[in-house]
Scaffold this active site. Structure first.
Site, short mmCIF file in Angstrom:
data_model
loop_
_atom_site.label_atom_id
_atom_site.label_comp_id
_atom_site.label_asym_id
_atom_site.label_seq_id
_atom_site.Cartn_x
_atom_site.Cartn_y
_atom_site.Cartn_z
N THR A 230 0.84 -1.20 0.00
CA THR A 230 0.00 0.00 0.00
C THR A 230 0.88 1.25 0.00
O THR A 230 1.99 1.21 0.54
CB THR A 230 -0.88 -0.04 1.27
OG1 THR A 230 -1.65 -1.24 1.24
CG2 THR A 230 -1.83 1.15 1.33
N ASP B 206 6.40 -4.01 -1.18
CA ASP B 206 5.73 -2.90 -0.49
C ASP B 206 6.74 -1.81 -0.12
O ASP B 206 7.95 -2.05 -0.09
CB ASP B 206 5.05 -3.43 0.79
CG ASP B 206 3.97 -2.47 1.30
OD1 ASP B 206 3.76 -1.41 0.69
OD2 ASP B 206 3.35 -2.79 2.33
N GLY B 207 6.20 -0.64 0.16
CA GLY B 207 7.03 0.49 0.60
C GLY B 207 7.24 0.46 2.10
O GLY B 207 6.94 -0.53 2.79
N ASP C 254 7.86 3.45 5.67
CA ASP C 254 7.99 4.83 6.15
C ASP C 254 9.43 5.12 6.58
O ASP C 254 9.90 6.24 6.44
CB ASP C 254 7.02 5.07 7.30
CG ASP C 254 5.59 4.90 6.85
OD1 ASP C 254 5.20 5.56 5.88
OD2 ASP C 254 4.87 4.06 7.42
N GLY D 36 2.16 4.08 8.06
CA GLY D 36 1.72 5.47 7.89
C GLY D 36 0.38 5.55 7.17
O GLY D 36 -0.40 6.47 7.38
N GLU E 281 -0.45 -5.71 6.18
CA GLU E 281 0.91 -5.75 5.60
C GLU E 281 1.77 -6.77 6.35
O GLU E 281 2.54 -7.52 5.75
CB GLU E 281 1.55 -4.36 5.68
CG GLU E 281 0.89 -3.37 4.71
CD GLU E 281 1.37 -1.93 4.87
OE1 GLU E 281 2.09 -1.64 5.85
OE2 GLU E 281 1.01 -1.10 4.03
#
Ligand code: ABF
Length: 222
Positions: A32, A85-86, A88, A100, A107
């Site tokens: 996300t 995925d990313g 923060d 975040g 996740e």
């Protein structure tokens, strides 16, 4: 390069990494956030080369479906070769702060199932010690005050994220000023508070591969 260009570069690097490793039965875990969104849009071009995806949020599920990529429930998906995925924040050990976007619990579940967790991030996310970004904690609503008091005992400053309800119907408390020099220990301490669903430290299950966008190109760290 702009931050968006760095995000696109790492999304492309993730595509280049997974593409030769996919087959018609592959199901991919997809995360996300804005970096993950670039990845989803590029993944659409490969959609005939894998089976489908498991999404870490409702927003990601919608975006995948809008590209015609089948979205599966994790319980019926079997094995996940990759989760992309990313984050923060990340440190050099690939321990992360995530959440975040309030999707941390799903996740963390997808990360737990996936064989290889690929984190994609621009280099603004790389830190020496985690914790400048407030640590998100998903909490059962009736436990909000209790969890807040326990967080204070651990040395953090809890801030209720107003107006946010997670995909699981819970609330988020962001923990500021926490000493996260020992990420695994803090992850476990927070998880031990009754009423905490999960917290955004990904240290016990950190990323396996970090694709980090820098002005000199994408660095691959594992
Ligand atoms: C998700 O998206 C998160 O866990 C993290 O909160 C966020 C990163 O977003 P972005 O890529 O927009 O910086 O992966």
């Amino acid at each position: 390069m702009t931050q968006d260009e760095l995000k696109k570069a790492v999304a492309k690097a993730a595509i280049d990494y997974i593409a030769p490793r996919l087959d018609s039965e592959s199901v991919i875990g997809v995360g996300t956030g804005s970096t993950a969104n670039f990845f989803i849009d590029m993944l659409a071009e490969l959609k005939t080369e894998f089976d489908g995806a498991v999404a870490s949020s409702e927003a990601t599920a919608e975006r995948l479906k809008s590209h015609g990529i089948p979205v599966y429930d994790l319980n019926s998906a079997g094995e996940l070769e990759f989760y992309v995925d990313g984050a923060d924040e990340t440190n050099e050990r690939l321990e992360l702060i995530k959440g975040g976007g309030a999707a941390l619990t799903r996740e963390k579940i997808v990360a737990a199932v996936a064989k290889t967790f690929i984190c994609i991030a621009d280099d603004s996310k790389m830190v020496g010690i985690l914790g400048n970004f407030p640590l998100p904690v998903e909490v059962i609503p009736m436990a909000r005050s209790h969890v807040g008091r326990e967080v204070v005992k651990l040395g953090g400053d809890p801030v209720y994220r107003e107006g946010v309800v997670t995909d699981n119907g819970n609330i988020i408390i962001d923990v500021h000023n926490m000493d996260i020099s020992q990420p695994i220990r803090v992850e476990e301490q927070l998880n031990n508070i009754v009423g905490v669903v999960t917290n955004g430290l990904f240290a016990r299950r950190r990323a396996d591969l970090l694709l980090l966008g820098t002005k000199d190109g994408v660095k691959s760290i594992s």
